[in-house]
Enzyme design. Structure first.
Site, PDB file in Angstrom:
ATOM      1  CE  LYS A 100      -3.423   2.905   0.848  1.00 51.17           C
ATOM      2  NZ  LYS A 100      -4.667   3.177   0.207  1.00 51.17           N
ATOM      3  CE  LYS A 147      -3.431   7.047   6.958  1.00 50.22           C
ATOM      4  NZ  LYS A 147      -4.312   5.933   7.233  1.00 50.22           N
TER       5      LYS A 147
HETATM    6  P1  NAD Z   1     -13.101   7.808   8.373  1.00 56.79           P
HETATM    7  O1  NAD Z   1     -12.505   8.790   9.305  1.00 56.79           O
HETATM    8  O2  NAD Z   1     -14.178   8.249   7.461  1.00 56.79           O
HETATM    9  O3  NAD Z   1     -13.706   6.553   9.213  1.00 56.79           O
HETATM   10  C1  NAD Z   1     -13.063   5.957  10.292  1.00 56.79           C
HETATM   11  C2  NAD Z   1     -14.120   5.519  11.313  1.00 56.79           C
HETATM   12  O4  NAD Z   1     -13.462   4.862  12.395  1.00 56.79           O
HETATM   13  C3  NAD Z   1     -14.891   6.709  11.924  1.00 56.79           C
HETATM   14  O5  NAD Z   1     -16.282   6.471  11.785  1.00 56.79           O
HETATM   15  C4  NAD Z   1     -14.462   6.734  13.377  1.00 56.79           C
HETATM   16  O6  NAD Z   1     -15.484   7.167  14.272  1.00 56.79           O
HETATM   17  C5  NAD Z   1     -14.104   5.272  13.609  1.00 56.79           C
HETATM   18  N1  NAD Z   1     -13.159   5.061  14.703  1.00 56.79           N
HETATM   19  C6  NAD Z   1     -12.023   5.750  15.001  1.00 56.79           C
HETATM   20  N2  NAD Z   1     -11.407   5.209  16.060  1.00 56.79           N
HETATM   21  C7  NAD Z   1     -12.157   4.140  16.445  1.00 56.79           C
HETATM   22  C8  NAD Z   1     -12.042   3.187  17.488  1.00 56.79           C
HETATM   23  N3  NAD Z   1     -11.008   3.222  18.342  1.00 56.79           N
HETATM   24  N4  NAD Z   1     -12.987   2.238  17.597  1.00 56.79           N
HETATM   25  C9  NAD Z   1     -14.038   2.204  16.724  1.00 56.79           C
HETATM   26  N5  NAD Z   1     -14.213   3.099  15.730  1.00 56.79           N
HETATM   27  C10 NAD Z   1     -13.281   4.053  15.595  1.00 56.79           C
HETATM   28  O7  NAD Z   1     -11.886   7.175   7.566  1.00 56.79           O
HETATM   29  P2  NAD Z   1     -11.960   6.425   6.151  1.00 56.79           P
HETATM   30  O8  NAD Z   1     -11.876   7.416   5.048  1.00 56.79           O
HETATM   31  O9  NAD Z   1     -13.079   5.438   6.198  1.00 56.79           O
HETATM   32  O10 NAD Z   1     -10.544   5.655   6.162  1.00 56.79           O
HETATM   33  C11 NAD Z   1     -10.348   4.500   6.955  1.00 56.79           C
HETATM   34  C12 NAD Z   1      -9.015   3.867   6.562  1.00 56.79           C
HETATM   35  O11 NAD Z   1      -9.055   3.516   5.180  1.00 56.79           O
HETATM   36  C13 NAD Z   1      -7.803   4.801   6.747  1.00 56.79           C
HETATM   37  O12 NAD Z   1      -6.738   4.063   7.264  1.00 56.79           O
HETATM   38  C14 NAD Z   1      -7.535   5.298   5.342  1.00 56.79           C
HETATM   39  O13 NAD Z   1      -6.167   5.637   5.145  1.00 56.79           O
HETATM   40  C15 NAD Z   1      -7.928   4.083   4.516  1.00 56.79           C
HETATM   41  N6  NAD Z   1      -8.332   4.437   3.136  1.00 56.79           N
HETATM   42  C16 NAD Z   1      -9.197   5.459   2.917  1.00 56.79           C
HETATM   43  C17 NAD Z   1      -9.550   5.781   1.606  1.00 56.79           C
HETATM   44  C18 NAD Z   1     -10.516   6.927   1.304  1.00 56.79           C
HETATM   45  O14 NAD Z   1     -10.654   7.288   0.129  1.00 56.79           O
HETATM   46  N7  NAD Z   1     -11.195   7.486   2.300  1.00 56.79           N
HETATM   47  C19 NAD Z   1      -9.014   5.049   0.537  1.00 56.79           C
HETATM   48  C20 NAD Z   1      -8.146   3.994   0.801  1.00 56.79           C
HETATM   49  C21 NAD Z   1      -7.804   3.689   2.121  1.00 56.79           C
END
Ligand code: NAD
Length: 297
Positions: free
Chosen positions: A176, A244
């Site tokens: 990744k 990040k």
């Molecule tokens: P986001 O912030 O929208 O969602 C994360 C969720 O996790 C939130 O709802 C938050 O309340 C919850 N959370 C945080 N800490 C927690 C805990 N301790 N226990 C339970 N829930 C908890 O983030 P996202 O965009 O969904 O991204 C999530 C992951 O996916 C990241 O690592 C990101 O790098 C990766 N990612 C995101 C994308 C994108 O386009 N958004 C693409 C590829 C990878």
């Protein structure tokens, strides 16, 4: 006669931008889910959609599989690698699939801690963004034991079209990071080429069509080229997330003693963008950094 649901049960942690569409796709495929998110506003919304939610880690633990997709390394460690986390509630034989983008060394550490309790673990970060999560065509890069990967395939194939076994524990995260290094460089080189063309009064649309036809073509040019031309800052993959991921890659390179000068340059340019309050914009907004540097509008 009632037909028994033979699909494994899943405890899903993190119902954010990525998690929620993934949850919906798994339910569509017939998996039974219990969902936990630390933010009660999010779980309340899910209750309205008749998605089964729980309000603590203990209640999500009693499942065959646990999937997590959380913002960053610290969140994943707090769930899996602290005394107040889920570990004391997980039964031996449970399979944990962490789909967050986190540090590779942290994924290895979490895997080792879980293994001591006979809990299987794979790191399985994704590429393809929210669109890929919605359309269940994510690329998924899996690190860990091949046996665990194979046992997880039915679930992972419900979320992605390109599910790759990357190698040993932590290798999913390494793949990744490599992906993100190239994503950042492709955007940076596209913005750079457009900045020069603009400064000479060139037609950016014509430039884009010309480059698409030749060896400079890229996914970024095809998918984000128009956003750069039209000055569209909308968030697909946010600058904050890109930063990040570049930081994770940079730390991994430092650990290995591998100089990655291109990565350092791209990281600095994204920091410039964030310093101008663009963290929430899509990562193609790097074109504004080039506008600022060359005093162009
Ligand atoms: P986001 O912030 O929208 O969602 C994360 C969720 O996790 C939130 O709802 C938050 O309340 C919850 N959370 C945080 N800490 C927690 C805990 N301790 N226990 C339970 N829930 C908890 O983030 P996202 O965009 O969904 O991204 C999530 C992951 O996916 C990241 O690592 C990101 O790098 C990766 N990612 C995101 C994308 C994108 O386009 N958004 C693409 C590829 C990878």
């Amino acid at each position: 006669m009632k037909v028994k649901n033979l699909k494994p049960t899943i405890g899903f942690i993190g119902a954010g931008n990525m998690g929620l569409p993934m949850i919906k796709n798994l339910i569509k495929k017939g998996f039974q889910l219990k969902v936990y998110d630390i933010n009660p506003k999010i779980t309340k919304r899910l209750d309205k959609d008749n998605i089964k939610t729980v309000n603590n880690l203990r209640a999500v633990a009693n499942n065959n599989f646990i999937i997590s997709i959380l913002p960053d390394t610290q969140n994943v460690e707090s769930v899996f690698n602290t005394d107040s986390g889920i570990i004391s509630y997980l039964k031996p034989g449970t399979i944990v699939i962490d789909m967050s983008t986190i540090s590779s060394s942290s994924a290895i550490e979490i895997g080792k801690v879980l293994q001591k309790k006979q809990i299987e673990f794979v790191d399985a970060p994704v590429s393809g963004g929210v669109k890929g999560a919605l359309n269940a065509n994510l690329s998924i890069m899996v690190g860990g034991k091949k046996e665990t990967y194979k046992k997880s395939l039915d679930i992972l194939n419900s979320l992605g079209e390109n599910v790759i076994y990357a190698g040993k524990l932590g290798m999913g995260q390494v793949f990744k990071m490599c992906n993100q290094i190239m994503v950042g460089s492709h955007i940076q080189s596209m913005c750079e080429a457009f900045a020069l063309c603009k400064s000479k009064g060139g037609d950016l649309k014509l430039l884009k069509e010309t480059l698409i036809g030749g060896s400079a073509n890229s996914w970024m040019l095809e998918n984000l080229g128009n956003d750069v031309i039209n000055k569209n800052e909308h968030a697909g993959f946010r600058i904050d997330l890109q930063l990040k991921d570049l930081k994770l890659a940079s730390e991994a390179a430092f650990e290995s003693g591998v100089p990655l000068p291109g990565l350092s340059l791209v990281l600095a340019l994204y920091l410039e963008a964030r310093a101008h309050n663009e963290g929430k914009n899509g990562n193609q907004s790097l074109f504004k950094t080039y506008d600022r540097m060359s005093n162009q509008k």
